[in-house]
Scaffold this motif. Sequence first.
Motif, PDB file in Angstrom:
ATOM      1  N   LEU A   3       0.912  -1.201  -0.076  1.00  0.00           N
ATOM      2  CA  LEU A   3      -0.045   0.180  -0.118  1.00  0.00           C
ATOM      3  C   LEU A   3       0.862   1.353   0.049  1.00  0.00           C
ATOM      4  O   LEU A   3       1.684   1.154   0.834  1.00  0.00           O
ATOM      5  CB  LEU A   3      -0.587   0.134   1.176  1.00  0.00           C
ATOM      6  CG  LEU A   3      -2.011   1.130   1.210  1.00  0.00           C
ATOM      7  CD1 LEU A   3      -2.757   0.979   0.074  1.00  0.00           C
ATOM      8  CD2 LEU A   3      -2.565   1.176   2.565  1.00  0.00           C
ATOM      9  N   ARG A   4       0.691   2.163  -0.961  1.00  0.00           N
ATOM     10  CA  ARG A   4       1.532   3.237  -1.095  1.00  0.00           C
ATOM     11  C   ARG A   4       0.439   4.695  -0.895  1.00  0.00           C
ATOM     12  O   ARG A   4      -0.424   4.643  -1.287  1.00  0.00           O
ATOM     13  CB  ARG A   4       2.087   3.256  -2.558  1.00  0.00           C
ATOM     14  CG  ARG A   4       3.129   2.128  -2.519  1.00  0.00           C
ATOM     15  CD  ARG A   4       3.965   2.508  -4.018  1.00  0.00           C
ATOM     16  NE  ARG A   4       4.717   1.265  -4.068  1.00  0.00           N
ATOM     17  CZ  ARG A   4       5.667   1.304  -4.910  1.00  0.00           C
ATOM     18  NH1 ARG A   4       6.251   2.312  -5.517  1.00  0.00           N
ATOM     19  NH2 ARG A   4       6.414   0.164  -5.190  1.00  0.00           N
ATOM     20  N   PHE A   5       1.119   5.620  -0.434  1.00  0.00           N
ATOM     21  CA  PHE A   5       0.604   6.964  -0.138  1.00  0.00           C
ATOM     22  C   PHE A   5       1.410   8.017  -0.821  1.00  0.00           C
ATOM     23  O   PHE A   5       2.587   8.005  -0.360  1.00  0.00           O
ATOM     24  CB  PHE A   5       0.256   7.230   1.206  1.00  0.00           C
ATOM     25  CG  PHE A   5      -0.154   8.617   1.354  1.00  0.00           C
ATOM     26  CD1 PHE A   5      -1.504   9.255   0.904  1.00  0.00           C
ATOM     27  CD2 PHE A   5       0.582   9.439   2.069  1.00  0.00           C
ATOM     28  CE1 PHE A   5      -2.021  10.434   1.146  1.00  0.00           C
ATOM     29  CE2 PHE A   5       0.091  10.816   2.302  1.00  0.00           C
ATOM     30  CZ  PHE A   5      -1.092  11.238   1.834  1.00  0.00           C
ATOM     31  N   LYS A  21       3.945   8.227   3.072  1.00  0.00           N
ATOM     32  CA  LYS A  21       4.342   7.509   4.230  1.00  0.00           C
ATOM     33  C   LYS A  21       5.478   7.585   4.907  1.00  0.00           C
ATOM     34  O   LYS A  21       5.445   7.598   6.183  1.00  0.00           O
ATOM     35  CB  LYS A  21       4.035   5.861   4.084  1.00  0.00           C
ATOM     36  CG  LYS A  21       2.601   5.441   3.846  1.00  0.00           C
ATOM     37  CD  LYS A  21       2.432   3.932   3.711  1.00  0.00           C
ATOM     38  CE  LYS A  21       3.526   3.050   3.082  1.00  0.00           C
ATOM     39  NZ  LYS A  21       3.484   1.715   3.084  1.00  0.00           N
TER      40      LYS A  21
END
Length: 93
Positions: A3-5, A21
Amino acid sequence: MALRFRKSFKVAPGVRINLSKSGVSTSVGKKGLTANLSKRGTRVTAGIPGTGLSASKLYGSGKKTAVRAEPTPIWTHVITWLLIAGVLWWIFS
């Protein structure tokens, strides 16, 4: 699955604040030549817009690492300088 932000905000022409993140960083430059300043150090990226070709170099934050990296092959330096020369020619022509 990872999961990337990532979120980026333009604060001035050629200046962006990036949130992810892993932290906050600042990017300065335009398409073809960008410097990114973060806690890891400074990353300079040069590329030819529209081609997908680019080269990137990380200049560390001065922290010593325990693992010694392999020497960089000479052809990567040649490609980097050719990309930088091409971008500069594109900008100033």
